[in-house]
Design a protein around this motif. Sequence first.
Motif, PDB file in Angstrom:
ATOM      1  N   ASP A   1       0.853  -1.180   0.000  1.00  0.00           N
ATOM      2  CA  ASP A   1       0.000   0.000   0.000  1.00  0.00           C
ATOM      3  C   ASP A   1       0.897   1.241   0.000  1.00  0.00           C
ATOM      4  N   ALA A   2       0.908   1.973  -1.118  1.00  0.00           N
ATOM      5  CA  ALA A   2       1.826   3.102  -1.293  1.00  0.00           C
ATOM      6  C   ALA A   2       1.593   4.194  -0.260  1.00  0.00           C
ATOM      7  N   GLU A   3       0.333   4.503   0.040  1.00  0.00           N
ATOM      8  CA  GLU A   3       0.032   5.559   1.011  1.00  0.00           C
ATOM      9  C   GLU A   3       0.521   5.162   2.402  1.00  0.00           C
ATOM     10  N   LEU A   4       0.263   3.922   2.803  1.00  0.00           N
ATOM     11  CA  LEU A   4       0.724   3.453   4.109  1.00  0.00           C
ATOM     12  C   LEU A   4       2.241   3.515   4.187  1.00  0.00           C
ATOM     13  N   ARG A   5       2.921   3.014   3.188  1.00  0.00           N
ATOM     14  CA  ARG A   5       4.398   3.036   3.196  1.00  0.00           C
ATOM     15  C   ARG A   5       4.935   4.471   3.245  1.00  0.00           C
ATOM     16  N   ARG A   6       4.309   5.380   2.506  1.00  0.00           N
ATOM     17  CA  ARG A   6       4.750   6.777   2.521  1.00  0.00           C
ATOM     18  C   ARG A   6       4.606   7.368   3.924  1.00  0.00           C
ATOM     19  N   LEU A   7       3.466   7.088   4.560  1.00  0.00           N
ATOM     20  CA  LEU A   7       3.226   7.617   5.908  1.00  0.00           C
ATOM     21  C   LEU A   7       4.162   6.984   6.932  1.00  0.00           C
ATOM     22  N   ILE A   8       4.440   5.691   6.790  1.00  0.00           N
ATOM     23  CA  ILE A   8       5.404   5.053   7.692  1.00  0.00           C
ATOM     24  C   ILE A   8       6.763   5.717   7.528  1.00  0.00           C
ATOM     25  N   GLU A   9       7.187   5.873   6.281  1.00  0.00           N
ATOM     26  CA  GLU A   9       8.505   6.495   6.007  1.00  0.00           C
ATOM     27  C   GLU A   9       8.611   7.883   6.630  1.00  0.00           C
ATOM     28  N   THR A  10       7.557   8.688   6.486  1.00  0.00           N
ATOM     29  CA  THR A  10       7.628  10.060   7.016  1.00  0.00           C
ATOM     30  C   THR A  10       7.527  10.084   8.542  1.00  0.00           C
ATOM     31  N   SER A  11       7.020   9.018   9.151  1.00  0.00           N
ATOM     32  CA  SER A  11       6.903   8.993  10.622  1.00  0.00           C
ATOM     33  C   SER A  11       8.145   8.436  11.304  1.00  0.00           C
ATOM     34  N   LEU A  12       9.014   7.814  10.534  1.00  0.00           N
ATOM     35  CA  LEU A  12      10.241   7.243  11.101  1.00  0.00           C
ATOM     36  C   LEU A  12      11.295   8.307  11.280  1.00  0.00           C
ATOM     37  N   PRO A  13      12.191   8.121  12.253  1.00  0.00           N
ATOM     38  CA  PRO A  13      13.277   9.080  12.410  1.00  0.00           C
ATOM     39  C   PRO A  13      14.175   9.046  11.167  1.00  0.00           C
ATOM     40  N   ALA A  14      14.725  10.188  10.822  1.00  0.00           N
ATOM     41  CA  ALA A  14      15.622  10.276   9.678  1.00  0.00           C
ATOM     42  C   ALA A  14      16.865   9.421   9.927  1.00  0.00           C
ATOM     43  N   ALA A  15      17.314   8.741   8.884  1.00  0.00           N
ATOM     44  CA  ALA A  15      18.541   7.919   9.004  1.00  0.00           C
ATOM     45  C   ALA A  15      19.731   8.854   9.206  1.00  0.00           C
TER      46      ALA A  15
END
Length: 171
Positions: free
Chosen positions: A156-170
């Motif tokens: 799910d592209a929207e879910l993955r995008r939201l997960i990515e933006t909620s994670l701390p920056a590498a």
Amino acid sequence: MHLLRILPAALLLAACGDVPRAGGPVRVGAEAPSYAAETLDGERSSLSQMHGKPVLLNVWATWCHPCRQEVPALEALHRAYGPRGLQVIGVSIDQGDQEQGIREFMQEYNASYPVWLDPDGEVTAVFSTVGVPNTFLIGPDGQVLWKHVGPVKADDAELRRLIETSLPAAS
């Protein structure tokens, strides 16, 4: 005659979960409600303990066929994003003394994410859900970023995008 068409749908909804008992529906953009439950390991855990980390909270049951279909997707998300801080949590609403059956279910599906037990279905009242599965992505600040009724898909592209933006920056 009309009643005969509605009755099967009503029975299916009733079989898949409880009607919400409190509050209104949880909305994207709002703060997630407070919620706590016992883990499959017998510890008490809560969403407040997860503050500062994104949480993918999945409400499910072993008897729910769509829930069975989504377990591989949840496990894939857990493996992909767990090392980066995503907390995938399955909240089982199986009633009664089902701990062993839930453990066997998780083993059968090779699922390694944590499970919380909610045999009284408190989560369905707190999150105002009808049926299972229901999934909520909660940001590190406790805000609901995404909600979904039905099986989650790992791609799910929207879910993955939201997960990515909620994670701390590498770093």
